[in-house]
Design an enzyme around this catalytic site. Structure first.
Site, mmCIF file in Angstrom:
data_model
loop_
_atom_site.group_PDB
_atom_site.id
_atom_site.type_symbol
_atom_site.label_atom_id
_atom_site.label_comp_id
_atom_site.label_asym_id
_atom_site.label_seq_id
_atom_site.Cartn_x
_atom_site.Cartn_y
_atom_site.Cartn_z
ATOM 1 N N TYR A 28 -27.226 -2.857 54.018
ATOM 2 C CA TYR A 28 -28.224 -1.861 54.414
ATOM 3 C C TYR A 28 -29.642 -2.419 54.392
ATOM 4 O O TYR A 28 -30.392 -2.239 55.329
ATOM 5 C CB TYR A 28 -28.121 -0.608 53.529
ATOM 6 N N HIS B 182 -12.888 5.047 47.438
ATOM 7 C CA HIS B 182 -14.294 5.212 47.806
ATOM 8 C C HIS B 182 -14.878 6.246 46.843
ATOM 9 O O HIS B 182 -15.302 7.325 47.245
ATOM 10 C CB HIS B 182 -14.420 5.625 49.272
ATOM 11 N N GLU C 123 -19.769 -1.700 56.786
ATOM 12 C CA GLU C 123 -20.779 -0.633 56.862
ATOM 13 C C GLU C 123 -22.129 -1.232 57.180
ATOM 14 O O GLU C 123 -22.486 -2.304 56.671
ATOM 15 C CB GLU C 123 -20.936 0.121 55.531
ATOM 16 N N ARG D 43 -12.447 3.241 60.069
ATOM 17 C CA ARG D 43 -12.295 3.008 58.632
ATOM 18 C C ARG D 43 -12.511 4.342 57.917
ATOM 19 O O ARG D 43 -13.577 4.945 58.046
ATOM 20 C CB ARG D 43 -13.329 1.970 58.165
ATOM 21 N N GLU E 80 -17.472 -0.916 47.429
ATOM 22 C CA GLU E 80 -18.695 -1.074 46.647
ATOM 23 C C GLU E 80 -18.496 -0.850 45.157
ATOM 24 O O GLU E 80 -19.053 0.099 44.571
ATOM 25 C CB GLU E 80 -19.778 -0.123 47.190
ATOM 26 N N ASN F 100 -20.832 -4.601 53.218
ATOM 27 C CA ASN F 100 -21.712 -3.473 53.563
ATOM 28 C C ASN F 100 -23.139 -3.949 53.382
ATOM 29 O O ASN F 100 -23.515 -4.389 52.294
ATOM 30 C CB ASN F 100 -21.468 -2.279 52.639
HETATM 31 O O1 IFM Z 1 -22.851 6.872 52.289
HETATM 32 C C1 IFM Z 1 -22.776 5.638 51.673
HETATM 33 C C2 IFM Z 1 -21.339 5.161 51.596
HETATM 34 O O2 IFM Z 1 -20.522 6.061 50.945
HETATM 35 C C3 IFM Z 1 -21.276 3.846 50.833
HETATM 36 N N1 IFM Z 1 -22.192 2.902 51.375
HETATM 37 C C4 IFM Z 1 -23.551 3.312 51.590
HETATM 38 C C5 IFM Z 1 -23.583 4.594 52.404
HETATM 39 C C6 IFM Z 1 -25.027 5.035 52.649
HETATM 40 O O3 IFM Z 1 -25.685 5.245 51.446
#
Ligand code: IFM
Length: 476
Positions: free
Chosen positions: A310, A134, A378, A90, A179, A308
């Site tokens: 985290y 992005h 992600e 990606r 995002e 995504n």
């Molecule tokens: O690096 C970023 C990415 O560009 C978008 N999602 C989160 C990642 C980590 O912060």
């Protein structure tokens, strides 16, 4: 042995979970974070080029002007991807490379870069997943109001259609936006990202126009690429947990959930804005940027949703920073984020809670009947060490999140989990944090551009080989 090292050691010998043979394994990057080549071949400026020049905006006064130099070293990147043995890569297309001022004719030299990259991926049997936005809006469009204006949504759809028209013979999978929460709220309300604004109405207009641009781009891609195209959007989603069981903290968690998650998931997946959003922003915005028919476009059927994930967020009630709603930024919602006690963190201080990924996926399937298939587009772990060295925490992170995701896929009624992309293939420019945090499976020496695979790269490569043997054996 510490608990995290013991966990990492156990994870390093673990197999990848038993996902079906068609599961897509991938890794991801984004244009401004890796390409460099900022002034080359007619590329225009983006809002990030300009933001990086603002004193104090980016750690170490860094920028993506050179980054990992993938504009010249893309062959090294393709070798790394092929060596890793993943199915898919990606990456994002830089809008100002393709259309230097965000509108009008295509810059052929810019397009040629992606054309070569896509060819090289296809030759190695790697499936390209192309993200069209992005975060690198052409600065010329920002000068005309950026995402605050409806025109930017039109321009985005035009650009998306042109890129799809040029690459659809080899690219099947398209992601409109990455995002939109970050490009609207973090960029136009918090001011931590480009364009660095701290607005109320403007930031909410940006969120709406990003979504509208997404809806229009879906139609433009389908028109240009035909029925074989698979089109989706990538949202950053996090479960929001009240910091305490008080009513005030519960309400704070609901507010943050509304702004971070549901402002985006509801329109895209249910064709409606969530109840409560207008109330939350009473006096901040009259939402006059919304027009009849917008939600129908925004909620157009998708082939997949990119998630995504985290970390989980913990919300506590807090006073507004600005008492006057008319002057308040859209990030000022009376919420203070707190760190959970006793939870391990990545190098960036982000809590490591794979369970949050499980809950995100289960929550989506429960809330949105007919949820499109999901890719985790992600998920990744940053360290702050500059030298390439062992990265057991990343191995444990990946193993833990994969386990949680596949548990959700088994348990989640209505959840069709199609794949997992690790963020990121290589260390890169981490936006306002500059080059300190390193998310890569491969280390990048920024002085020389040399890529060195980390232990996590070798671990994932070996586990993928074993998984392929296993799934081949169990094929009927
Ligand atoms: O690096 C970023 C990415 O560009 C978008 N999602 C989160 C990642 C980590 O912060």
């Amino acid at each position: 042995m510490s608990a995290s090292v013991a966990g990492a050691a156990a994870a390093s010998t673990a197999d990848l979970p038993d996902v079906p043979a068609g599961f897509v394994w991938g890794t991801a990057t984004a244009a401004y974070q890796i390409e460099g080549g900022a002034g080359e071949d007619g590329r225009g400026e983006s809002i990030w080029d300009v933001f990086c020049r603002r004193p104090g905006a980016v750690a170490g006064a860094a920028s993506g002007a050179v980054a990992c130099d993938s504009y010249h070293r893309w062959r090294d990147d393709v070798d790394l991807i092929a060596g890793l043995g993943v199915d898919a890569y990606r990456f994002s297309v830089a809008w100002p490379r393709i259309m230097p001022t965000g509108r009008g004719a295509l810059n052929q030299a810019g397009l040629d870069y992606y054309d070569r990259l896509v060819d090289a991926l296809c030759e190695r049997g790697i499936r390209p997943f192309v993200t069209l936005y992005h975060w690198d809006l052409p600065q010329a469009l920002e000068d005309g109001g950026g995402w605050r204006t409806r025109d930017t949504a039109e321009r985005f759809a035009e650009y998306a259609g042109l890129v799809a028209g040029a690459l659809h013979d080899r690219v099947r999978d398209w992601i409109t936006l990455n995002e939109p929460y970050c490009s609207s709220i973090v960029g136009y309300a918090e001011g931590r990202h480009a364009p660095g604004a701290t607005e109320g109405h403007g930031a909410l207009a940006a969120a709406h126009h990003l979504l509208l641009g997404h809806g229009k781009a879906v139609a433009a891609i389908r028109a240009a690429a035909g029925p074989a195209a698979r089109v989706g959007i990538t949202l950053n989603l996090s479960p929001v947990v009240p910091a305490t069981a008080t009513d005030a903290d519960r309400a704070a968690a609901r507010r943050l959930d509304l702004v971070l998650n549901r402002q985006f998931t509801d329109p895209v997946l249910a064709g409606a804005y969530p109840d409560g959003l207008e109330r939350l922003y009473a006096g901040v915005s009259d939402f006059s940027f919304r027009r009849v028919g917008d939600l129908r476009r925004i909620g157009a059927p998708l082939d997949f949703l990119g998630v995504n994930y985290y970390y989980r967020l913990y919300a506590a009630d807090a006073p507004h920073t600005e008492p006057d709603p008319a002057r308040r930024s859209a990030a000022d919602i009376g919420v203070r984020q707190v760190r959970p006690a006793g939870v391990g963190t990545t190098g960036l201080g982000w809590p490591i809670e794979p369970e949050g990924l499980h809950d995100t996926l289960i929550g989506l399937a429960g809330r949105y009947p007919g949820l499109p298939p999901v890719y985790i587009t992600e998920n990744g772990c940053a360290e702050l060490r500059d030298e390439p060295g062992p990265d057991p925490e990343r191995i444990a992170f990946i193993a833990g999140h994969l386990t949680a995701a596949t548990r959700a896929a088994v348990a989640g009624d209505g959840l069709d989990l199609l794949g997992y992309f690790y963020w990121s293939l290589i260390d890169n420019f981490e936006w306002a944090r500059g080059y300190g945090p390193r998310f890569g499976l491969a280390h990048v020496d920024y002085a020389t551009g040399i890529r060195t695979p980390k232990a996590s790269y070798h671990w994932l490569r070996d586990r993928l080989r074993a998984w392929r043997k296993r799934t081949r054996r169990s094929d009927p």
